[in-house]
Design a protein around this motif. Structure first.
Motif, mmCIF file in Angstrom:
data_model
loop_
_atom_site.group_PDB
_atom_site.id
_atom_site.type_symbol
_atom_site.label_atom_id
_atom_site.label_comp_id
_atom_site.label_asym_id
_atom_site.label_seq_id
_atom_site.Cartn_x
_atom_site.Cartn_y
_atom_site.Cartn_z
ATOM 1 N N GLU A 269 88.227 3.543 71.399
ATOM 2 C CA GLU A 269 88.032 4.013 69.972
ATOM 3 C C GLU A 269 87.303 5.250 69.941
ATOM 4 O O GLU A 269 86.085 5.567 70.423
ATOM 5 C CB GLU A 269 87.349 3.017 69.121
ATOM 6 C CG GLU A 269 87.317 3.465 67.681
ATOM 7 C CD GLU A 269 86.328 2.683 66.724
ATOM 8 O OE1 GLU A 269 86.653 2.577 65.456
ATOM 9 O OE2 GLU A 269 85.544 2.083 67.176
ATOM 10 N N ILE A 270 87.875 6.259 69.353
ATOM 11 C CA ILE A 270 87.022 7.337 68.757
ATOM 12 C C ILE A 270 86.501 7.275 67.207
ATOM 13 O O ILE A 270 87.317 7.222 66.607
ATOM 14 C CB ILE A 270 88.085 8.690 68.804
ATOM 15 C CG1 ILE A 270 88.617 9.131 70.104
ATOM 16 C CG2 ILE A 270 87.218 9.996 68.285
ATOM 17 C CD1 ILE A 270 89.615 9.900 70.110
ATOM 18 N N ASN A 271 85.314 6.905 67.418
ATOM 19 C CA ASN A 271 84.605 6.481 66.108
ATOM 20 C C ASN A 271 83.766 8.001 65.482
ATOM 21 O O ASN A 271 83.351 8.571 66.343
ATOM 22 C CB ASN A 271 83.707 5.558 66.641
ATOM 23 C CG ASN A 271 82.894 5.104 65.198
ATOM 24 O OD1 ASN A 271 82.356 5.961 64.212
ATOM 25 N ND2 ASN A 271 82.757 3.664 65.100
ATOM 26 N N THR A 272 84.451 8.018 63.981
ATOM 27 C CA THR A 272 83.924 9.463 63.695
ATOM 28 C C THR A 272 82.748 9.293 62.860
ATOM 29 O O THR A 272 82.253 10.427 62.089
ATOM 30 C CB THR A 272 85.305 9.928 62.763
ATOM 31 O OG1 THR A 272 85.436 9.071 61.584
ATOM 32 C CG2 THR A 272 86.493 10.162 63.492
ATOM 33 N N SER A 273 82.067 8.085 62.621
ATOM 34 C CA SER A 273 80.935 8.180 61.956
ATOM 35 C C SER A 273 79.663 9.112 62.214
ATOM 36 O O SER A 273 78.897 9.449 61.272
ATOM 37 C CB SER A 273 80.365 6.563 62.030
ATOM 38 O OG SER A 273 79.974 6.469 63.225
ATOM 39 N N GLY A 274 79.446 9.385 63.510
ATOM 40 C CA GLY A 274 78.771 10.294 64.197
ATOM 41 C C GLY A 274 78.703 11.555 63.546
ATOM 42 O O GLY A 274 77.790 12.454 63.527
ATOM 43 N N LEU A 275 80.117 12.128 63.033
ATOM 44 C CA LEU A 275 80.147 13.419 62.441
ATOM 45 C C LEU A 275 79.584 13.499 61.001
ATOM 46 O O LEU A 275 79.219 14.317 60.476
ATOM 47 C CB LEU A 275 81.519 13.664 62.323
ATOM 48 C CG LEU A 275 82.641 13.589 63.527
ATOM 49 C CD1 LEU A 275 83.899 13.717 62.818
ATOM 50 C CD2 LEU A 275 82.346 14.911 64.299
ATOM 51 N N ARG A 276 79.294 12.304 60.388
ATOM 52 C CA ARG A 276 78.551 12.239 59.088
ATOM 53 C C ARG A 276 77.070 12.074 59.108
ATOM 54 O O ARG A 276 76.465 11.761 58.205
ATOM 55 C CB ARG A 276 79.118 11.157 58.287
ATOM 56 C CG ARG A 276 80.768 11.043 57.884
ATOM 57 C CD ARG A 276 81.120 9.822 57.264
ATOM 58 N NE ARG A 276 80.809 8.640 57.310
ATOM 59 C CZ ARG A 276 81.517 7.811 58.164
ATOM 60 N NH1 ARG A 276 82.780 8.367 58.710
ATOM 61 N NH2 ARG A 276 81.025 6.674 58.455
ATOM 62 N N GLN A 277 76.849 11.809 60.389
ATOM 63 C CA GLN A 277 75.220 11.814 60.643
ATOM 64 C C GLN A 277 74.621 12.755 61.282
ATOM 65 O O GLN A 277 75.215 13.693 61.794
ATOM 66 C CB GLN A 277 75.100 10.275 61.451
ATOM 67 C CG GLN A 277 75.641 8.949 60.636
ATOM 68 C CD GLN A 277 76.007 7.934 61.680
ATOM 69 O OE1 GLN A 277 76.071 8.000 62.718
ATOM 70 N NE2 GLN A 277 76.505 7.015 61.002
ATOM 71 N N GLU A 278 73.567 12.824 61.479
ATOM 72 C CA GLU A 278 72.557 13.757 62.546
ATOM 73 C C GLU A 278 73.281 14.193 63.902
ATOM 74 O O GLU A 278 73.184 15.077 64.206
ATOM 75 C CB GLU A 278 71.103 13.566 62.259
ATOM 76 C CG GLU A 278 70.315 13.483 61.126
ATOM 77 C CD GLU A 278 68.978 13.619 61.094
ATOM 78 O OE1 GLU A 278 68.340 14.296 61.938
ATOM 79 O OE2 GLU A 278 68.466 12.673 60.448
ATOM 80 N N ALA B 148 84.052 3.346 58.083
ATOM 81 C CA ALA B 148 83.464 3.345 56.893
ATOM 82 C C ALA B 148 82.644 2.034 56.387
ATOM 83 O O ALA B 148 83.108 0.937 56.441
ATOM 84 C CB ALA B 148 84.635 3.608 55.892
ATOM 85 N N HIS B 149 81.536 2.188 55.797
ATOM 86 C CA HIS B 149 80.764 1.226 54.995
ATOM 87 C C HIS B 149 80.882 1.209 53.447
ATOM 88 O O HIS B 149 80.284 0.432 52.878
ATOM 89 C CB HIS B 149 79.425 1.007 55.604
ATOM 90 C CG HIS B 149 79.228 0.647 57.036
ATOM 91 N ND1 HIS B 149 78.453 -0.326 57.474
ATOM 92 C CD2 HIS B 149 80.024 0.880 58.029
ATOM 93 C CE1 HIS B 149 78.695 -0.440 58.632
ATOM 94 N NE2 HIS B 149 79.483 0.342 58.948
ATOM 95 N N ASN B 150 81.533 2.353 53.087
ATOM 96 C CA ASN B 150 81.674 2.408 51.602
ATOM 97 C C ASN B 150 82.925 3.269 51.505
ATOM 98 O O ASN B 150 83.514 3.765 52.272
ATOM 99 C CB ASN B 150 80.469 3.353 50.959
ATOM 100 C CG ASN B 150 80.682 4.618 51.462
ATOM 101 O OD1 ASN B 150 81.255 5.468 51.238
ATOM 102 N ND2 ASN B 150 79.352 4.817 51.956
ATOM 103 N N CYS B 151 83.428 3.299 50.221
ATOM 104 C CA CYS B 151 84.980 3.603 50.077
ATOM 105 C C CYS B 151 85.038 5.324 50.175
ATOM 106 O O CYS B 151 86.088 5.704 50.393
ATOM 107 C CB CYS B 151 85.395 3.351 48.430
ATOM 108 S SG CYS B 151 84.569 3.848 47.182
ATOM 109 N N PHE B 152 83.793 5.992 50.026
ATOM 110 C CA PHE B 152 83.941 7.363 50.118
ATOM 111 C C PHE B 152 84.107 7.923 51.595
ATOM 112 O O PHE B 152 84.562 8.942 51.891
ATOM 113 C CB PHE B 152 82.657 7.951 49.917
ATOM 114 C CG PHE B 152 82.377 7.638 48.114
ATOM 115 C CD1 PHE B 152 82.988 8.309 47.267
ATOM 116 C CD2 PHE B 152 81.508 6.793 47.706
ATOM 117 C CE1 PHE B 152 82.778 7.997 45.818
ATOM 118 C CE2 PHE B 152 81.148 6.285 46.609
ATOM 119 C CZ PHE B 152 81.860 6.844 45.221
ATOM 120 N N ASP B 153 83.876 7.163 52.447
ATOM 121 C CA ASP B 153 83.914 7.461 54.030
ATOM 122 C C ASP B 153 85.228 7.052 54.649
ATOM 123 O O ASP B 153 85.275 7.006 55.867
ATOM 124 C CB ASP B 153 82.659 7.024 54.666
ATOM 125 C CG ASP B 153 81.437 7.613 54.250
ATOM 126 O OD1 ASP B 153 81.368 8.827 53.809
ATOM 127 O OD2 ASP B 153 80.349 6.939 54.633
#
Length: 118
Positions: free
Chosen positions: A42-51, A79-84
């Motif tokens: 998996e390429i997880n994109t959550s790191g792009l939204r974080q520091e 995503a842990h909310n609808c915006f992400d």
């Protein structure tokens, strides 16, 4: 499942300089086993939204997965909310292409279904 997840905290949150280079033989072995088992990375994109500022894993690891026979890539925004929902997916597609993948996979009944990256 998330091989580089600790970097989100080590590098992103705590600003500790860390390099996976000395661990590459072990990482390569893990990726070979993943590829041989026919499982997806998996390429997880959550790191792009974080520091941390990058996908997990990054291009180097995804390229290595491809080079050891990896066939299947999935992408997720974690995503842990609808915006992400879906955030960073285009960057993940670009990264997959740069690593040599032409398809990402979705799964139906535990069977990979290829989706062409345009």
């Amino acid at each position: 499942a998330h091989l580089t997840y600790p970097l989100r905290y080590i590098i992103g949150e705590h600003k500790i300089d860390f390099n996976f280079k000395k661990h590459m033989p072990q990482i390569e072995n893990i990726l070979k086993k993943l590829a041989q088992s026919g499982k997806a990375l998996e390429i997880n994109t959550s790191g792009l939204r974080q520091e941390y500022g990058t996908t997990m894993p990054d291009l180097e690891i995804v390229k290595l997965f491809r080079s050891v026979g990896g066939e299947y890539i999935t992408v997720g925004s974690d995503a842990h909310n609808c915006f992400d929902v879906g955030a960073g997916i285009e960057q993940a597609f670009d990264l997959a292409k740069a690593a040599g993948f032409n398809f990402v996979s979705i799964y139906e009944n535990r069977t990979p279904v290829p989706i062409l990256i345009k």
